[in-house]
Design an enzyme around this catalytic site. Structure first.
Site, PDB file in Angstrom:
ATOM      1  N   HIS A 117      10.439  -9.843 -40.294  1.00  0.00           N
ATOM      2  CA  HIS A 117       9.824 -10.523 -39.992  1.00  0.00           C
ATOM      3  C   HIS A 117       8.240 -10.694 -39.433  1.00  0.00           C
ATOM      4  O   HIS A 117       7.570  -9.694 -39.482  1.00  0.00           O
ATOM      5  CB  HIS A 117      10.759 -11.031 -38.450  1.00  0.00           C
ATOM      6  CG  HIS A 117      10.607 -12.471 -38.393  1.00  0.00           C
ATOM      7  ND1 HIS A 117       9.746 -13.325 -37.996  1.00  0.00           N
ATOM      8  CD2 HIS A 117      11.622 -13.824 -38.399  1.00  0.00           C
ATOM      9  CE1 HIS A 117       9.618 -14.754 -38.198  1.00  0.00           C
ATOM     10  NE2 HIS A 117      10.845 -14.948 -37.837  1.00  0.00           N
ATOM     11  N   ASP A 193      12.076  -4.303 -33.205  1.00  0.00           N
ATOM     12  CA  ASP A 193      12.492  -6.287 -32.606  1.00  0.00           C
ATOM     13  C   ASP A 193      13.841  -6.146 -33.086  1.00  0.00           C
ATOM     14  O   ASP A 193      14.158  -6.428 -33.859  1.00  0.00           O
ATOM     15  CB  ASP A 193      11.700  -6.718 -34.345  1.00  0.00           C
ATOM     16  CG  ASP A 193      12.063  -7.840 -34.586  1.00  0.00           C
ATOM     17  OD1 ASP A 193      12.714  -8.864 -33.934  1.00  0.00           O
ATOM     18  OD2 ASP A 193      11.223  -8.629 -35.238  1.00  0.00           O
ATOM     19  N   GLN A 196      17.745  -9.858 -33.598  1.00  0.00           N
ATOM     20  CA  GLN A 196      18.502 -10.411 -33.774  1.00  0.00           C
ATOM     21  C   GLN A 196      19.818 -10.013 -33.761  1.00  0.00           C
ATOM     22  O   GLN A 196      20.955  -9.561 -33.865  1.00  0.00           O
ATOM     23  CB  GLN A 196      18.643 -10.315 -35.615  1.00  0.00           C
ATOM     24  CG  GLN A 196      17.437 -12.011 -36.077  1.00  0.00           C
ATOM     25  CD  GLN A 196      18.687 -13.626 -35.502  1.00  0.00           C
ATOM     26  OE1 GLN A 196      19.528 -13.359 -35.875  1.00  0.00           O
ATOM     27  NE2 GLN A 196      16.824 -13.948 -36.665  1.00  0.00           N
ATOM     28  N   LYS A 219      17.785 -16.856 -29.046  1.00  0.00           N
ATOM     29  CA  LYS A 219      18.299 -16.803 -29.899  1.00  0.00           C
ATOM     30  C   LYS A 219      19.666 -17.068 -29.458  1.00  0.00           C
ATOM     31  O   LYS A 219      20.860 -15.884 -30.031  1.00  0.00           O
ATOM     32  CB  LYS A 219      18.005 -15.641 -30.730  1.00  0.00           C
ATOM     33  CG  LYS A 219      17.135 -16.358 -31.850  1.00  0.00           C
ATOM     34  CD  LYS A 219      16.251 -15.150 -32.458  1.00  0.00           C
ATOM     35  CE  LYS A 219      15.110 -15.455 -33.080  1.00  0.00           C
ATOM     36  NZ  LYS A 219      15.075 -16.436 -34.188  1.00  0.00           N
ATOM     37  N   CYS A 359      11.384 -16.511 -42.911  1.00  0.00           N
ATOM     38  CA  CYS A 359      10.062 -16.031 -42.082  1.00  0.00           C
ATOM     39  C   CYS A 359      10.402 -14.657 -43.110  1.00  0.00           C
ATOM     40  O   CYS A 359       9.474 -13.890 -41.844  1.00  0.00           O
ATOM     41  CB  CYS A 359      10.186 -15.895 -40.801  1.00  0.00           C
ATOM     42  SG  CYS A 359       9.737 -17.595 -40.396  1.00  0.00           S
TER      43      CYS A 359
HETATM   44  C1  LIG Z   1      14.644 -10.556 -36.747  1.00  0.00           C
HETATM   45  C2  LIG Z   1      13.458 -11.407 -36.034  1.00  0.00           C
HETATM   46  N1  LIG Z   1      12.598 -11.023 -35.645  1.00  0.00           N
HETATM   47  C3  LIG Z   1      11.535 -11.940 -34.888  1.00  0.00           C
HETATM   48  C4  LIG Z   1      11.727 -13.674 -35.244  1.00  0.00           C
HETATM   49  C5  LIG Z   1      10.927 -14.719 -34.202  1.00  0.00           C
HETATM   50  O1  LIG Z   1      11.035 -15.145 -33.388  1.00  0.00           O
HETATM   51  P1  LIG Z   1      10.148 -15.579 -31.972  1.00  0.00           P
HETATM   52  O2  LIG Z   1      10.632 -16.768 -32.899  1.00  0.00           O
HETATM   53  O3  LIG Z   1      11.412 -16.220 -31.233  1.00  0.00           O
HETATM   54  O4  LIG Z   1       9.406 -14.972 -31.214  1.00  0.00           O
HETATM   55  C6  LIG Z   1      13.267 -13.551 -35.781  1.00  0.00           C
HETATM   56  C7  LIG Z   1      13.162 -15.641 -35.711  1.00  0.00           C
HETATM   57  O5  LIG Z   1      13.807 -16.062 -36.620  1.00  0.00           O
HETATM   58  C8  LIG Z   1      13.947 -12.872 -36.278  1.00  0.00           C
HETATM   59  O6  LIG Z   1      15.099 -13.293 -37.204  1.00  0.00           O
END
Ligand SMILES: Cc1ncc(COP(=O)(O)O)c(C=O)c1O
Lengths: 402, 149
Positions: A117, A193, A196, A219, A359
């Site tokens: 992401h 990360d 998800q 989430k 993203c």
């Molecule tokens: C895999 C992953 N990493 C990071 C993020 C970023 O999350 P946040 O916007 O809550 O910081 C997301 C959000 O969609 C995501 O799906």
């Protein structure tokens, strides 16, 4: 799992949109919130508003207690001690905190992947601009990694491996444990990360053997504006704070200051108490149901989703076709139709999905989808009936336009 | 992109009566503002219009498909027709105010009432539009019949 009982906990699910039922299939972006989370946050604002760790009155003490309890709950959820949890705004801030806080020398190597992401890619690009070297492990066309590819990329100068755990595009889960072992053998740190993954299946940082982990509250049924960075205590101590201010210091003169102990030194200013307390309530809610049960339930409805999508000839599913290898989301493209058009037409029928790049630009480009994909992401409050109805509606749209 | 201009004018007028259209007019304004400042245009409004209309047309699948497939060409045609008729109407009003007739040199049926006068002026255009619509409907009906056979 009693789906009707669960659905009854979500105030928004009791509502109709334009007089009709709706299906929320955008939980990978943000989830709906149960009453228990809203009540816990409301209680902070209506019963005991205060600042933790500053004032000595009863409200402040209660805030401090609830805030500490929330930290313990978040820590226990991923099998970490509370001292290794830092509150952040979200996953993005958590990763940036590490990227900013670790000291990289020119020539130090950082390995990441093409499945990230933007939150897991851009912070490292910024570090690379200051002299570090950024290198990538590429996934297969189905979004899967071969741990051996990490081995090939790791060298003496590799300082950190940053990898996505569960993909928000291909729905695959990386072999984090193997990656961590390979990285550690080469003397590198590992950041995962888990935006998800933490919301969908049991996570144990100790068994994964990683050094840093990031996730977001919103989430996983919690409020927006709160997230966590898990970090090994010895490493957190070495992080350079990204922000300085109230609560981050023990003492200050006009010229200098002495940093506070963990976690305060990395949590500058008044914190998002209501958010943390809300996230604590979300953790209670998920733990009450059981993460293993949630994972099993999601596997079931995802099976119906994947099979339904694969039965439509014009649909190309991103990620593996075997539902056992996937999480609870499905991104897809449709021959002859644009992702936004499909999402808007489904929106007209009260199915709420996300369309575009999610993203994650590099992976869409890698898969030859410059306009992105449509994504249906499910969570514990979605039912098999909703999935069936969704597939019927999607088929109808595709039959007309594709 | 071009549809933003039409959308702005149409929604701006409609927004006098309804708050719902005010939101759309604002969105259309944002799109036009980007267009005139040569910033990448926000395609969302057009995409929204396209998807919404295509969805509504799904009761006649062939028509919906035609609209979806040729949306770009249709939106250009619609925009050109809209501005042409706007210019033509303005020209007629000007003539009516200056010469007392919508078509100087020709007798105007009703010169005292601008709205009706414009209708007279535009009746040829209206005939043309109706003819095109009849041809289009006939085409789709024929195509549907053929498919059913
Ligand atoms: C895999 C992953 N990493 C990071 C993020 C970023 O999350 P946040 O916007 O809550 O910081 C997301 C959000 O969609 C995501 O799906």
């Amino acid at each position: 799992m009693n789906i009707e009982k669960i659905r009854a906990d979500f105030p928004v699910l009791q509502k109709k949109v334009d007089g009709k039922q709706f299906s929320y299939f955008d939980s990978a972006c943000t989830t709906l919130k149960p009453r228990q989370v809203l009540d816990a946050m409301n209680a902070y604002y209506t019963e005991y508003t205060g600042c933790a760790g500053r004032s000595v009155h009863k409200f402040a003490r209660r805030t401090e207690e609830e805030f500490a309890k929330a930290r313990s709950k978040a820590a226990k959820f991923i099998n970490a001690p509370p001292s290794e949890i830092i509150w952040t705004k979200n996953t993005t801030e958590a990763i940036n905190l590490v990227a900013h806080g670790l000291k990289f020398n020119p020539g130090d190597r950082i390995i990441t992947t093409n499945l990230e992401h933007s939150s897991g890619l851009l912070p490292w690009q910024a570090v690379a601009e200051k002299g570090a070297v950024l290198d990538f492990v590429l996934c297969s066309k189905e979004g899967e990694f071969n741990p051996e590819d990490f081995k090939k990329k790791l060298g003496r100068k590799t300082r950190l491996v940053s990898a996505i755990h569960s993909s928000n595009v291909t729905a695959t889960t990386s072999p984090l444990k193997e990656i961590a072992k390979i990285a550690h053998d080469a003397g590198a740190l590992v950041l995962a990360d888990c935006a998800q993954s933490v919301p969908h299946f049991p996570i144990d940082v100790k068994s994964l053997g990683i050094d840093f982990l990031a996730f977001s509250g919103h989430k996983m049924l919690g409020p927006t504006g709160i997230g966590c960075l898990y970090g090994r205590e010895d490493l957190l101590k070495k992080l350079n704070p990204m922000l300085l201010g109230g609560e981050t210091i023990k003492d200050a003169t006009l010229q200098a200051h002495v940093l506070e102990d963990l976690p305060d030194r990395l949590e500058a200013g008044i914190q998002n108490y209501a958010g943390a307390i809300g996230l604590g309530a979300a953790v209670d809610y998920l733990s009450g149901i059981g993460m293993q049960d949630i994972e099993d339930y999601e596997k079931n409805i995802s099976k119906a989703l994947v099979e339904g999508l694969l039965a439509i000839p014009q649909v190309s599913l991103l990620g593996p076709k075997d539902f056992k290898k996937r999480g609870s989301l499905a991104s897809f493209s449709v021959k002859g139709m644009e992702p936004h058009d499909i999402a808007l037409m489904l929106n007209d029928r009260n199915f709420f999905l996300r369309s575009g790049m999610h993203c994650a630009y590099p992976i869409h480009k890698f898969l030859g989808l410059p306009k992105g994909s449509v994504r249906a992401s499910l969570y514990l409050y979605n039912s098999a009936d909703e999935v069936k109805l969704f597939i019927e509606n999607l088929s109808q749209i595709i039959k007309t336009f594709s | 992109m071009v549809l933003c201009l039409v959308a702005l004018l149409v929604f701006a007028v409609l927004s006098i009566w309804s708050a719902k259209y005010r939101v759309l007019a604002k969105e259309a304004f944002g799109c036009v503002a980007k267009m005139v400042t040569f910033k990448p245009c926000d395609v969302r409004l057009e995409t929204k219009i396209k998807a919404k209309v295509a969805s509504k047309l799904m009761i006649v699948p062939a028509l919906a498909r035609f609209f979806y497939k040729y949306f770009k060409a249709l939106s250009w045609a619609f925009t050109i027709a809209f501005f042409a008729s706007l210019a033509y109407s303005a020209y007629s009003i000007y003539n009516l105010l200056v010469f007392g007739t919508c078509t100087p040199g020709e007798p105007c049926a009703i010169t005292g009432f601008a709205g009706l006068c414009i209708l007279v002026i535009e009746q040829y255009a209206a005939y043309a539009i109706i003819a095109v619509m009849i041809i289009a409907v006939a085409y789709f009906l024929l195509k549907k019949q053929k498919k059913e056979k």
